[in-house]
Design an enzyme around this catalytic site. Structure first.
Site, PDB file in Angstrom:
ATOM      1  CG  ASN A 136      -0.193   0.047   2.539  1.00 32.43           C
ATOM      2  OD1 ASN A 136       1.037   0.022   2.565  1.00 32.43           O
ATOM      3  ND2 ASN A 136      -0.921   0.112   3.641  1.00 32.43           N
ATOM      4  CG  HIS A 138       3.758   0.251   4.764  1.00 32.22           C
ATOM      5  ND1 HIS A 138       2.801  -0.670   5.097  1.00 32.22           N
ATOM      6  CD2 HIS A 138       4.921  -0.438   4.743  1.00 32.22           C
ATOM      7  CE1 HIS A 138       3.362  -1.850   5.283  1.00 32.22           C
ATOM      8  NE2 HIS A 138       4.651  -1.733   5.071  1.00 32.22           N
ATOM      9  CD  GLU A 143       0.157   0.704   7.349  1.00 39.53           C
ATOM     10  OE1 GLU A 143       0.470   0.800   6.136  1.00 39.53           O
ATOM     11  OE2 GLU A 143      -0.087  -0.390   7.894  1.00 39.53           O
TER      12      GLU A 143
HETATM   13  C1  GLP Z   1       6.874  -4.455   6.497  1.00 37.06           C
HETATM   14  C2  GLP Z   1       7.923  -3.495   7.122  1.00 37.06           C
HETATM   15  C3  GLP Z   1       8.477  -2.558   6.089  1.00 37.06           C
HETATM   16  C4  GLP Z   1       8.711  -3.357   4.829  1.00 37.06           C
HETATM   17  C5  GLP Z   1       7.391  -3.714   4.220  1.00 37.06           C
HETATM   18  C6  GLP Z   1       7.479  -4.662   3.032  1.00 37.06           C
HETATM   19  O1  GLP Z   1       5.693  -4.538   7.167  1.00 37.06           O
HETATM   20  N1  GLP Z   1       7.484  -2.743   8.244  1.00 37.06           N
HETATM   21  O2  GLP Z   1       9.662  -1.936   6.570  1.00 37.06           O
HETATM   22  O3  GLP Z   1       9.443  -2.610   3.893  1.00 37.06           O
HETATM   23  O4  GLP Z   1       6.478  -4.147   5.184  1.00 37.06           O
HETATM   24  O5  GLP Z   1       7.747  -5.970   3.423  1.00 37.06           O
HETATM   25  P1  GLP Z   1       8.278  -7.067   2.414  1.00 37.06           P
HETATM   26  O6  GLP Z   1       9.629  -6.655   2.017  1.00 37.06           O
HETATM   27  O7  GLP Z   1       8.280  -8.352   3.201  1.00 37.06           O
HETATM   28  O8  GLP Z   1       7.317  -7.097   1.276  1.00 37.06           O
END
Ligand code: GLP
Length: 250
Positions: A136, A138, A143
């Protein structure tokens, strides 16, 4: 904003790690900002290889994680305290006393957030911030609709983020509902940022971050204003960029 499109996820990890290493080398006490999630794992693995080969020394470096779940014990294997120790501190041979993660177990979360900001400042600020991106948009756990000027703060997690992260827990009700995260203002203070994204599930967020309007509905879009940001993508994550022919392809 520099955008590099790689053949696959393995190449993303290598290219991004080399950019991180370049910025850290030659500094007496380099400061690295650390993201969790699956995206940076190849990057950390390549940094560990550079350390093993003697091409990079992080024994005097400081590390600051972006975020942590609220109310999840540090010993829990999916707490970011545990994840950072397992995937960064040990393999990169960093000094555990110099690697910090926000304290999501603090009784006083506002105080813990302020102390975290002070600790980053005391270390001299972040030289290189490693980032992933949520589906999304973030970054950290900022968020959609988080203020661009925010500092380290407590946030409620959206259902989309809780669903995305449910794979790390036995059941949905074990997924924490809140987190303590560096703010967008904190992240923007980093001297260099290196964001990695792979897979088609990131393609919409990546396109909006790079090409869309800078808007709090898409927190990562603030990076368009970062003075030295490098976005390293695989083909799948770059698939929805209208401007993809404009960028450097490896
Ligand atoms: C998580 C972390 C973020 C991360 C994102 C993507 O919840 N808080 O810092 O960049 O979501 O995660 P992923 O790399 O597993 O897709």
């Amino acid at each position: 904003m520099e955008v590099v499109i790689c053949r696959d996820a393995a190449q993303v990890g290598i290219v991004a790690a080399e950019k991180v290493a370049d910025r850290l080398r030659g500094r007496a006490n380099p400061v690295i900002g650390l993201a969790t999630g699956s995206s940076p794992l190849d990057l950390y693995a390549h940094l560990a290889k550079l350390v093993d080969d003697g091409a990079l020394d992080l024994s005097q470096a400081y590390g600051f994680a972006l975020d942590e779940y609220v109310g999840l014990a540090h010993e829990h294997p999916e707490s970011y305290h545990a994840v950072i120790h397992r995937t960064v501190t040990e393999p990169l041979r960093m000094n555990p006393a110099r690697v910090r993660v926000p304290n999501g177990m603090a009784a006083d979360l506002v105080g813990a957030a302020q102390q975290y900001e002070e600790a980053i400042r005391a270390a001299g600020g972040v030289d290189v911030q490693v980032l992933g991106i949520g589906s999304n948009g973030h970054i950290g756990f900022n968020e959609p609709f988080t203020s661009f000027g925010s500092r380290t703060h407590r946030v409620p997690l959206t259902e989309q983020t809780r669903n995305d992260n449910a794979r790390f827990f036995d059941s949905m009700d074990q997924v924490p509902t809140h987190a303590l995260t560096q703010g967008l203002g904190t992240i923007m203070d980093s001297r260099t940022a290196v964001l990695v994204a792979t897979g088609e599930h990131k393609a919409d967020a990546v396109a909006a971050m790079i090409e869309g309007p800078v808007a709090i509905a898409m927190p990562a879009s603030i990076l368009q204003f970062h003075p030295d940001v490098h976005v390293v993508l695989d083909e799948a994550a770059a698939a929805k960029l209208a401007s993809r022919d404009h960028f450097h392809k490896l």
